[in-house]
Write an enzyme that holds these catalytic residues in place. Structure first.
Site, PDB file in Angstrom:
ATOM      1  N   TYR A  61       0.858  -1.189   0.000  1.00 30.52           N
ATOM      2  CA  TYR A  61       0.000   0.000   0.000  1.00 30.52           C
ATOM      3  C   TYR A  61       0.889   1.232   0.000  1.00 30.52           C
ATOM      4  O   TYR A  61       1.817   1.332   0.809  1.00 30.52           O
ATOM      5  CB  TYR A  61      -0.906   0.028   1.244  1.00 30.52           C
ATOM      6  N   GLU A  63      -0.501   4.749  -0.643  1.00 29.19           N
ATOM      7  CA  GLU A  63      -1.309   5.945  -0.920  1.00 29.19           C
ATOM      8  C   GLU A  63      -0.455   7.190  -0.751  1.00 29.19           C
ATOM      9  O   GLU A  63       0.303   7.307   0.224  1.00 29.19           O
ATOM     10  CB  GLU A  63      -2.519   6.000   0.020  1.00 29.19           C
ATOM     11  N   ASP A 207      -6.277  12.747 -25.287  1.00 23.83           N
ATOM     12  CA  ASP A 207      -6.308  11.345 -24.869  1.00 23.83           C
ATOM     13  C   ASP A 207      -5.488  10.592 -25.910  1.00 23.83           C
ATOM     14  O   ASP A 207      -5.967  10.265 -26.998  1.00 23.83           O
ATOM     15  CB  ASP A 207      -7.751  10.838 -24.818  1.00 23.83           C
ATOM     16  N   LYS A 236      -0.790  -0.259 -24.949  1.00 26.00           N
ATOM     17  CA  LYS A 236      -1.131  -0.419 -26.370  1.00 26.00           C
ATOM     18  C   LYS A 236       0.173  -0.467 -27.169  1.00 26.00           C
ATOM     19  O   LYS A 236       1.007  -1.323 -26.882  1.00 26.00           O
ATOM     20  CB  LYS A 236      -2.089   0.693 -26.793  1.00 26.00           C
ATOM     21  N   ARG A 242      -0.787  -3.095 -18.298  1.00 24.28           N
ATOM     22  CA  ARG A 242      -2.095  -2.443 -18.373  1.00 24.28           C
ATOM     23  C   ARG A 242      -2.110  -1.323 -17.345  1.00 24.28           C
ATOM     24  O   ARG A 242      -1.775  -1.533 -16.179  1.00 24.28           O
ATOM     25  CB  ARG A 242      -3.221  -3.415 -18.031  1.00 24.28           C
TER      26      ARG A 242
HETATM   27  N1  DSN Z   1     -11.007  -0.278 -25.459  1.00 25.58           N
HETATM   28  C1  DSN Z   1      -9.865   0.390 -26.030  1.00 25.58           C
HETATM   29  C2  DSN Z   1      -9.738   0.098 -27.472  1.00 25.58           C
HETATM   30  O1  DSN Z   1      -9.817  -1.060 -27.848  1.00 25.58           O
HETATM   31  O2  DSN Z   1      -9.541   0.993 -28.263  1.00 25.58           O
HETATM   32  C3  DSN Z   1      -9.877   1.831 -25.740  1.00 25.58           C
HETATM   33  O3  DSN Z   1     -10.014   2.031 -24.393  1.00 25.58           O
END
Ligand code: DSN
Length: 422
Positions: A61, A63, A207, A236, A242
Protein backbone atom coordinates in the site's frame (compact mmCIF):
# COMPACT_ATOMS: atom_id res chain seq x y z
CA UNK A 1 22.10 -9.62 -11.74
CA UNK A 2 21.17 -12.97 -10.24
CA UNK A 3 17.51 -13.94 -10.17
CA UNK A 4 17.92 -15.51 -6.71
CA UNK A 5 16.74 -15.01 -4.04
CA UNK A 6 14.00 -13.26 -5.99
CA UNK A 7 10.45 -14.33 -5.14
CA UNK A 8 8.82 -13.81 -8.48
CA UNK A 9 6.37 -15.45 -10.86
CA UNK A 10 6.21 -19.13 -9.97
CA UNK A 11 4.02 -21.02 -12.39
CA UNK A 12 4.68 -24.39 -10.73
CA UNK A 13 3.30 -23.05 -7.44
CA UNK A 14 0.17 -21.81 -9.20
CA UNK A 15 -0.29 -25.08 -11.08
CA UNK A 16 -0.01 -27.00 -7.80
CA UNK A 17 -2.32 -24.73 -5.82
CA UNK A 18 -4.93 -23.85 -8.45
CA UNK A 19 -4.77 -26.01 -11.59
CA UNK A 20 -8.02 -24.57 -12.96
CA UNK A 21 -6.61 -21.04 -13.14
CA UNK A 22 -3.17 -22.32 -14.19
CA UNK A 23 -4.88 -23.96 -17.15
CA UNK A 24 -6.47 -20.64 -18.13
CA UNK A 25 -3.00 -19.05 -18.22
CA UNK A 26 -1.64 -21.88 -20.36
CA UNK A 27 -4.62 -21.84 -22.69
CA UNK A 28 -4.32 -18.09 -23.18
CA UNK A 29 -0.63 -18.45 -23.96
CA UNK A 30 -1.51 -21.16 -26.50
CA UNK A 31 -4.22 -18.91 -27.96
CA UNK A 32 -1.91 -15.96 -28.56
CA UNK A 33 0.88 -18.18 -29.84
CA UNK A 34 -1.34 -19.97 -32.33
CA UNK A 35 -3.24 -17.02 -33.78
CA UNK A 36 -2.88 -13.51 -35.18
CA UNK A 37 -3.60 -10.75 -32.67
CA UNK A 38 -4.82 -7.72 -34.61
CA UNK A 39 -6.71 -5.85 -31.88
CA UNK A 40 -5.28 -2.35 -32.32
CA UNK A 41 -5.15 -1.71 -28.56
CA UNK A 42 -3.27 -4.90 -27.61
CA UNK A 43 0.37 -5.86 -27.60
CA UNK A 44 2.80 -8.37 -26.07
CA UNK A 45 4.54 -6.78 -23.15
CA UNK A 46 8.10 -7.81 -22.40
CA UNK A 47 9.09 -10.56 -19.93
CA UNK A 48 10.73 -7.80 -17.86
CA UNK A 49 7.43 -5.93 -17.54
CA UNK A 50 5.61 -9.18 -16.75
CA UNK A 51 8.17 -9.85 -14.00
CA UNK A 52 7.32 -6.57 -12.25
CA UNK A 53 3.59 -7.32 -12.49
CA UNK A 54 3.97 -10.70 -10.81
CA UNK A 55 6.22 -9.38 -8.04
CA UNK A 56 5.99 -8.57 -4.32
CA UNK A 57 5.31 -4.93 -5.23
CA UNK A 58 1.71 -6.07 -5.67
CA UNK A 59 1.43 -6.27 -1.88
CA UNK A 60 2.41 -2.73 -1.00
CA UNK A 61 0.00 0.00 0.00
CA UNK A 62 1.47 3.35 -0.98
CA UNK A 63 -1.31 5.95 -0.92
CA UNK A 64 0.23 9.31 -1.65
CA UNK A 65 3.30 10.16 -3.68
CA UNK A 66 7.04 9.46 -3.25
CA UNK A 67 8.23 11.01 0.03
CA UNK A 68 4.62 11.85 1.05
CA UNK A 69 2.94 8.50 1.68
CA UNK A 70 0.23 7.56 4.14
CA UNK A 71 1.92 4.21 4.90
CA UNK A 72 5.30 3.16 6.24
CA UNK A 73 7.66 0.91 4.35
CA UNK A 74 7.45 2.83 1.07
CA UNK A 75 11.16 3.55 0.60
CA UNK A 76 11.60 0.91 -2.11
CA UNK A 77 8.44 1.66 -4.06
CA UNK A 78 9.32 5.37 -3.86
CA UNK A 79 12.49 4.58 -5.79
CA UNK A 80 10.52 2.80 -8.53
CA UNK A 81 7.94 5.57 -8.84
CA UNK A 82 10.58 8.33 -8.91
CA UNK A 83 12.52 6.48 -11.61
CA UNK A 84 9.32 6.09 -13.63
CA UNK A 85 8.37 9.77 -13.27
CA UNK A 86 11.85 10.88 -14.35
CA UNK A 87 11.80 8.53 -17.35
CA UNK A 88 8.35 9.72 -18.45
CA UNK A 89 9.35 13.39 -18.25
CA UNK A 90 12.55 12.71 -20.18
CA UNK A 91 10.99 10.50 -22.87
CA UNK A 92 8.07 12.81 -23.61
CA UNK A 93 9.68 16.16 -22.75
CA UNK A 94 6.90 16.67 -20.20
CA UNK A 95 6.95 19.06 -17.24
CA UNK A 96 5.05 16.68 -14.94
CA UNK A 97 4.09 12.99 -14.97
CA UNK A 98 1.71 10.94 -12.86
CA UNK A 99 2.09 7.16 -13.22
CA UNK A 100 -0.64 6.11 -10.81
CA UNK A 101 -3.89 5.88 -12.83
CA UNK A 102 -5.07 2.29 -12.86
CA UNK A 103 -6.31 2.56 -16.46
CA UNK A 104 -6.99 4.96 -19.29
CA UNK A 105 -10.56 5.52 -18.10
CA UNK A 106 -9.24 6.23 -14.57
CA UNK A 107 -6.73 8.70 -16.00
CA UNK A 108 -9.52 10.45 -17.88
CA UNK A 109 -11.76 10.64 -14.83
CA UNK A 110 -8.85 12.29 -13.00
CA UNK A 111 -8.42 14.84 -15.80
CA UNK A 112 -12.12 15.70 -15.62
CA UNK A 113 -11.71 15.91 -11.83
CA UNK A 114 -8.76 18.31 -12.11
CA UNK A 115 -10.31 20.74 -14.56
CA UNK A 116 -14.08 20.51 -14.44
CA UNK A 117 -17.09 20.03 -12.23
CA UNK A 118 -20.30 18.13 -13.07
CA UNK A 119 -22.52 20.12 -15.40
CA UNK A 120 -19.64 21.79 -17.23
CA UNK A 121 -19.56 21.74 -21.02
CA UNK A 122 -17.04 19.47 -22.73
CA UNK A 123 -16.28 19.25 -26.44
CA UNK A 124 -15.04 15.84 -27.61
CA UNK A 125 -15.10 13.44 -30.54
CA UNK A 126 -18.23 11.31 -30.75
CA UNK A 127 -17.84 7.60 -30.08
CA UNK A 128 -19.55 6.54 -33.35
CA UNK A 129 -16.98 8.60 -35.25
CA UNK A 130 -14.03 7.02 -33.42
CA UNK A 131 -13.95 8.70 -29.99
CA UNK A 132 -14.01 6.89 -26.64
CA UNK A 133 -16.58 6.03 -23.99
CA UNK A 134 -15.04 8.56 -21.61
CA UNK A 135 -15.36 11.34 -24.18
CA UNK A 136 -19.04 11.84 -23.47
CA UNK A 137 -20.88 8.63 -24.25
CA UNK A 138 -24.36 8.69 -22.68
CA UNK A 139 -23.69 5.36 -20.90
CA UNK A 140 -20.47 6.65 -19.30
CA UNK A 141 -19.90 9.00 -16.35
CA UNK A 142 -18.73 11.61 -18.88
CA UNK A 143 -22.06 11.66 -20.72
CA UNK A 144 -24.10 11.40 -17.53
CA UNK A 145 -22.37 14.15 -15.54
CA UNK A 146 -21.31 16.64 -18.22
CA UNK A 147 -22.93 18.67 -20.94
CA UNK A 148 -21.14 17.02 -23.84
CA UNK A 149 -20.99 18.51 -27.29
CA UNK A 150 -19.61 16.12 -29.90
CA UNK A 151 -17.67 16.72 -33.06
CA UNK A 152 -17.02 14.15 -35.76
CA UNK A 153 -15.43 13.53 -39.11
CA UNK A 154 -16.57 14.89 -42.45
CA UNK A 155 -18.61 12.46 -44.51
CA UNK A 156 -16.63 13.11 -47.70
CA UNK A 157 -13.07 12.88 -46.32
CA UNK A 158 -13.66 10.93 -43.10
CA UNK A 159 -11.17 13.32 -41.46
CA UNK A 160 -11.79 15.43 -38.35
CA UNK A 161 -13.74 18.50 -39.34
CA UNK A 162 -11.65 21.26 -37.70
CA UNK A 163 -14.07 23.93 -38.94
CA UNK A 164 -16.86 22.14 -37.09
CA UNK A 165 -14.70 21.83 -33.96
CA UNK A 166 -14.01 25.56 -34.01
CA UNK A 167 -17.64 26.52 -34.70
CA UNK A 168 -18.88 24.26 -31.88
CA UNK A 169 -16.23 25.63 -29.50
CA UNK A 170 -17.22 29.23 -30.25
CA UNK A 171 -20.93 28.41 -29.91
CA UNK A 172 -20.74 26.35 -26.69
CA UNK A 173 -17.65 27.75 -24.90
CA UNK A 174 -16.53 24.38 -23.45
CA UNK A 175 -14.48 24.21 -20.27
CA UNK A 176 -12.40 21.47 -21.84
CA UNK A 177 -11.77 20.28 -25.40
CA UNK A 178 -10.70 16.65 -25.81
CA UNK A 179 -8.91 15.25 -28.83
CA UNK A 180 -7.82 11.67 -29.27
CA UNK A 181 -9.69 8.62 -30.50
CA UNK A 182 -9.85 4.85 -30.59
CA UNK A 183 -10.70 4.31 -34.23
CA UNK A 184 -9.21 7.24 -36.13
CA UNK A 185 -6.40 6.12 -38.43
CA UNK A 186 -5.01 9.56 -39.19
CA UNK A 187 -2.76 12.05 -37.41
CA UNK A 188 -4.48 14.71 -35.32
CA UNK A 189 -3.62 18.38 -35.85
CA UNK A 190 -2.69 19.33 -32.28
CA UNK A 191 -1.75 22.89 -33.28
CA UNK A 192 -5.28 23.39 -34.63
CA UNK A 193 -6.83 22.12 -31.38
CA UNK A 194 -4.48 24.38 -29.35
CA UNK A 195 -5.51 27.39 -31.35
CA UNK A 196 -9.23 26.58 -30.95
CA UNK A 197 -8.80 25.98 -27.20
CA UNK A 198 -6.99 29.32 -26.83
CA UNK A 199 -9.67 31.12 -28.82
CA UNK A 200 -12.37 30.05 -26.35
CA UNK A 201 -10.26 29.79 -23.17
CA UNK A 202 -10.66 26.00 -22.86
CA UNK A 203 -8.34 23.41 -21.37
CA UNK A 204 -6.87 21.21 -24.12
CA UNK A 205 -6.81 17.55 -23.18
CA UNK A 206 -5.29 14.94 -25.47
CA UNK A 207 -6.31 11.34 -24.87
CA UNK A 208 -3.27 9.79 -26.51
CA UNK A 209 -3.96 6.20 -25.40
CA UNK A 210 -3.89 4.75 -28.88
CA UNK A 211 -0.90 6.50 -30.32
CA UNK A 212 1.36 7.46 -27.40
CA UNK A 213 3.64 4.52 -28.16
CA UNK A 214 4.23 5.95 -31.63
CA UNK A 215 5.06 9.30 -30.01
CA UNK A 216 7.42 7.55 -27.58
CA UNK A 217 9.15 5.92 -30.54
CA UNK A 218 9.40 9.30 -32.30
CA UNK A 219 7.42 7.94 -35.24
CA UNK A 220 4.67 10.62 -35.16
CA UNK A 221 4.45 14.18 -33.77
CA UNK A 222 3.92 14.65 -30.04
CA UNK A 223 0.89 16.35 -28.48
CA UNK A 224 2.90 17.24 -25.34
CA UNK A 225 4.08 20.71 -26.44
CA UNK A 226 0.50 21.72 -27.29
CA UNK A 227 -1.73 20.18 -24.65
CA UNK A 228 -2.44 21.27 -21.11
CA UNK A 229 -2.78 17.62 -20.25
CA UNK A 230 -2.14 14.31 -22.02
CA UNK A 231 -3.69 11.10 -20.70
CA UNK A 232 -2.98 7.63 -22.03
CA UNK A 233 -2.73 3.93 -21.40
CA UNK A 234 0.60 2.18 -21.24
CA UNK A 235 -0.35 -1.18 -22.73
CA UNK A 236 -1.13 -0.42 -26.37
CA UNK A 237 1.63 0.39 -28.90
CA UNK A 238 3.66 1.40 -25.84
CA UNK A 239 3.92 -2.27 -24.81
CA UNK A 240 3.89 -1.68 -21.06
CA UNK A 241 1.66 -3.04 -18.31
CA UNK A 242 -2.09 -2.44 -18.37
CA UNK A 243 -2.53 0.97 -16.81
CA UNK A 244 -2.80 4.70 -17.29
CA UNK A 245 -0.54 7.74 -17.11
CA UNK A 246 -0.96 11.51 -17.24
CA UNK A 247 1.49 14.17 -18.44
CA UNK A 248 0.83 17.87 -17.90
CA UNK A 249 2.30 21.34 -17.65
CA UNK A 250 3.82 22.24 -14.24
CA UNK A 251 1.03 24.70 -13.54
CA UNK A 252 -1.46 21.79 -13.53
CA UNK A 253 0.73 19.31 -11.62
CA UNK A 254 -0.85 19.79 -8.18
CA UNK A 255 -4.40 19.64 -9.58
CA UNK A 256 -3.67 16.44 -11.51
CA UNK A 257 -1.94 14.73 -8.61
CA UNK A 258 -4.79 15.58 -6.23
CA UNK A 259 -7.36 14.41 -8.77
CA UNK A 260 -5.64 11.02 -9.18
CA UNK A 261 -5.17 10.61 -5.41
CA UNK A 262 -7.17 11.13 -3.23
CA UNK A 263 -10.04 12.33 -5.41
CA UNK A 264 -10.32 9.36 -7.74
CA UNK A 265 -8.12 6.53 -6.50
CA UNK A 266 -6.77 5.14 -3.27
CA UNK A 267 -3.63 3.03 -3.23
CA UNK A 268 -1.70 2.88 -6.48
CA UNK A 269 -0.83 -0.50 -8.00
CA UNK A 270 2.89 -0.33 -7.35
CA UNK A 271 3.63 -3.43 -9.44
CA UNK A 272 2.07 -1.59 -12.39
CA UNK A 273 3.87 1.68 -11.57
CA UNK A 274 7.18 -0.24 -11.59
CA UNK A 275 6.13 -1.99 -14.81
CA UNK A 276 5.47 1.41 -16.38
CA UNK A 277 8.99 2.48 -15.40
CA UNK A 278 10.41 -0.59 -17.14
CA UNK A 279 8.32 0.04 -20.26
CA UNK A 280 9.46 3.68 -20.35
CA UNK A 281 13.09 2.54 -20.32
CA UNK A 282 12.39 0.08 -23.13
CA UNK A 283 10.55 2.76 -25.13
CA UNK A 284 13.58 5.07 -24.98
CA UNK A 285 15.75 2.56 -26.85
CA UNK A 286 16.72 2.75 -30.55
CA UNK A 287 15.16 -0.73 -30.97
CA UNK A 288 11.82 0.59 -29.80
CA UNK A 289 12.06 3.56 -32.20
CA UNK A 290 12.60 1.13 -35.07
CA UNK A 291 9.64 -0.91 -33.78
CA UNK A 292 7.34 2.15 -33.73
CA UNK A 293 8.19 3.02 -37.34
CA UNK A 294 7.64 -0.59 -38.38
CA UNK A 295 4.22 -0.64 -36.66
CA UNK A 296 3.14 2.21 -38.98
CA UNK A 297 4.71 0.70 -42.11
CA UNK A 298 2.95 -2.56 -41.30
CA UNK A 299 -0.42 -0.86 -40.72
CA UNK A 300 -0.07 0.92 -44.06
CA UNK A 301 0.80 -2.36 -45.81
CA UNK A 302 -2.08 -4.17 -44.10
CA UNK A 303 -4.51 -1.39 -45.01
CA UNK A 304 -3.36 -1.44 -48.65
CA UNK A 305 -3.55 -5.24 -48.71
CA UNK A 306 -7.11 -5.22 -47.39
CA UNK A 307 -8.03 -2.64 -50.01
CA UNK A 308 -6.61 -4.95 -52.67
CA UNK A 309 -8.89 -7.64 -51.21
CA UNK A 310 -11.90 -5.42 -51.93
CA UNK A 311 -12.32 -3.83 -48.49
CA UNK A 312 -12.34 -0.04 -48.14
CA UNK A 313 -10.00 1.65 -45.64
CA UNK A 314 -11.88 4.52 -43.98
CA UNK A 315 -10.20 7.84 -44.93
CA UNK A 316 -8.27 6.00 -47.63
CA UNK A 317 -5.52 4.56 -45.43
CA UNK A 318 -3.63 5.17 -42.22
CA UNK A 319 -0.82 7.22 -40.68
CA UNK A 320 -0.77 5.20 -37.49
CA UNK A 321 -0.93 1.69 -36.05
CA UNK A 322 -4.51 0.93 -37.05
CA UNK A 323 -6.82 0.78 -40.01
CA UNK A 324 -10.59 1.04 -39.94
CA UNK A 325 -12.09 -1.05 -42.70
CA UNK A 326 -15.53 -0.55 -44.25
CA UNK A 327 -16.95 -3.95 -45.30
CA UNK A 328 -20.16 -2.73 -46.92
CA UNK A 329 -18.71 -3.17 -50.41
CA UNK A 330 -18.33 -6.92 -49.91
CA UNK A 331 -21.72 -7.37 -48.24
CA UNK A 332 -20.35 -8.52 -44.88
CA UNK A 333 -20.99 -6.81 -41.54
CA UNK A 334 -18.51 -6.33 -38.71
CA UNK A 335 -20.03 -9.00 -36.46
CA UNK A 336 -19.88 -11.61 -39.21
CA UNK A 337 -16.31 -10.65 -40.10
CA UNK A 338 -15.15 -10.80 -36.48
CA UNK A 339 -16.69 -14.25 -35.95
CA UNK A 340 -15.39 -15.68 -39.23
CA UNK A 341 -11.87 -14.39 -38.53
CA UNK A 342 -12.07 -15.80 -35.00
CA UNK A 343 -12.83 -19.25 -36.43
CA UNK A 344 -9.62 -18.99 -38.45
CA UNK A 345 -7.63 -17.84 -35.37
CA UNK A 346 -7.44 -14.22 -36.52
CA UNK A 347 -8.41 -11.95 -33.62
CA UNK A 348 -9.75 -8.50 -34.49
CA UNK A 349 -12.78 -6.45 -33.56
CA UNK A 350 -15.91 -5.29 -35.30
CA UNK A 351 -16.08 -1.51 -35.30
CA UNK A 352 -18.53 1.19 -36.26
CA UNK A 353 -17.45 3.29 -39.20
CA UNK A 354 -18.37 6.98 -39.46
CA UNK A 355 -22.02 7.46 -40.49
CA UNK A 356 -22.56 3.73 -39.98
CA UNK A 357 -26.05 2.57 -40.99
CA UNK A 358 -25.71 -0.44 -38.64
CA UNK A 359 -26.09 -0.32 -34.84
CA UNK A 360 -22.76 -0.60 -32.93
CA UNK A 361 -23.50 -4.21 -31.91
CA UNK A 362 -23.48 -5.20 -35.60
CA UNK A 363 -21.26 -2.47 -37.15
CA UNK A 364 -20.22 -2.15 -40.79
CA UNK A 365 -16.52 -2.37 -40.21
CA UNK A 366 -13.56 -3.98 -38.57
CA UNK A 367 -10.57 -2.36 -36.88
CA UNK A 368 -7.15 -3.92 -37.35
CA UNK A 369 -3.90 -2.94 -35.68
CA UNK A 370 -0.29 -3.99 -36.01
CA UNK A 371 1.31 -3.47 -32.55
CA UNK A 372 1.29 -7.16 -31.58
CA UNK A 373 2.27 -8.74 -34.90
CA UNK A 374 5.10 -6.19 -35.22
CA UNK A 375 6.35 -7.16 -31.75
CA UNK A 376 6.46 -10.73 -33.09
CA UNK A 377 8.85 -9.49 -35.79
CA UNK A 378 6.49 -9.54 -38.76
CA UNK A 379 7.04 -7.02 -41.55
CA UNK A 380 5.45 -5.68 -44.70
CA UNK A 381 5.66 -9.03 -46.55
CA UNK A 382 3.73 -10.75 -43.76
CA UNK A 383 1.09 -7.98 -43.77
CA UNK A 384 0.30 -8.90 -47.38
CA UNK A 385 -0.24 -12.51 -46.25
CA UNK A 386 -2.39 -11.37 -43.35
CA UNK A 387 -4.55 -9.22 -45.66
CA UNK A 388 -5.08 -12.26 -47.89
CA UNK A 389 -6.10 -14.53 -45.04
CA UNK A 390 -8.49 -11.87 -43.69
CA UNK A 391 -9.91 -11.53 -47.22
CA UNK A 392 -10.50 -15.29 -47.31
CA UNK A 393 -11.87 -15.47 -43.77
CA UNK A 394 -14.44 -12.65 -44.00
CA UNK A 395 -15.95 -14.24 -47.13
CA UNK A 396 -16.04 -17.73 -45.63
CA UNK A 397 -19.81 -17.74 -45.08
CA UNK A 398 -20.16 -21.38 -44.02
CA UNK A 399 -16.84 -21.84 -42.22
CA UNK A 400 -15.70 -24.47 -44.72
CA UNK A 401 -12.45 -22.62 -45.41
CA UNK A 402 -11.57 -22.03 -41.75
CA UNK A 403 -9.19 -25.03 -41.34
CA UNK A 404 -7.27 -24.09 -44.50
CA UNK A 405 -7.04 -20.42 -43.42
CA UNK A 406 -5.96 -21.43 -39.91
CA UNK A 407 -3.20 -23.48 -41.56
CA UNK A 408 -1.90 -20.32 -43.25
CA UNK A 409 -2.13 -18.51 -39.92
CA UNK A 410 -0.11 -21.30 -38.27
CA UNK A 411 2.55 -21.01 -40.92
CA UNK A 412 2.94 -17.31 -40.03
CA UNK A 413 2.83 -17.72 -36.26
CA UNK A 414 5.33 -20.57 -36.31
CA UNK A 415 7.83 -18.35 -38.13
CA UNK A 416 7.13 -15.39 -35.79
CA UNK A 417 6.16 -16.85 -32.41
CA UNK A 418 4.73 -14.70 -29.64
CA UNK A 419 6.73 -15.21 -26.43
CA UNK A 420 9.21 -17.57 -28.12
CA UNK A 421 10.39 -20.42 -25.96
CA UNK A 422 13.93 -19.80 -24.68
N1 DSN B 1 -11.01 -0.28 -25.46
C1 DSN B 1 -9.87 0.39 -26.03
C2 DSN B 1 -9.74 0.10 -27.47
O1 DSN B 1 -9.82 -1.06 -27.85
O2 DSN B 1 -9.54 0.99 -28.26
C3 DSN B 1 -9.88 1.83 -25.74
O3 DSN B 1 -10.01 2.03 -24.39
Amino acid sequence: MSATPFWGPDFDALAHEDPEIANVLLAELRRVRSGLQLIASENFTSPAVLATLGSVLSNKYAEGYPGKRYYGGCAEVDIAENIGIARAKELFGAEHANLQPHSGASANIAVYGAFTKPGDTILAMSLPHGGHLTHGSKVNFSGKWFNVISYGVRQDTELIDYDEVRALAIQHKPKMIICGATAYPRLIDFAAFRSIADEVGAIMMVDAAHFIGLVAGKAIPSPVPYADVVSFTTHKVMRGPRGGMILCKSEHAAAIDKAVFPMMQGGPLMQAVAGKAVALKEAASPEYQAYAKQVIANAQALSAGLEAEGMRPVSGGTDTHLALIDLQGIGVNGTEAEARCDSARITLNKNAIPYDPQPPAIASGIRVGTPAVTTQGMGVAEMKNIAEVIGQAVRDTDGSQAPQIAERVSELTSRFPAYPRP
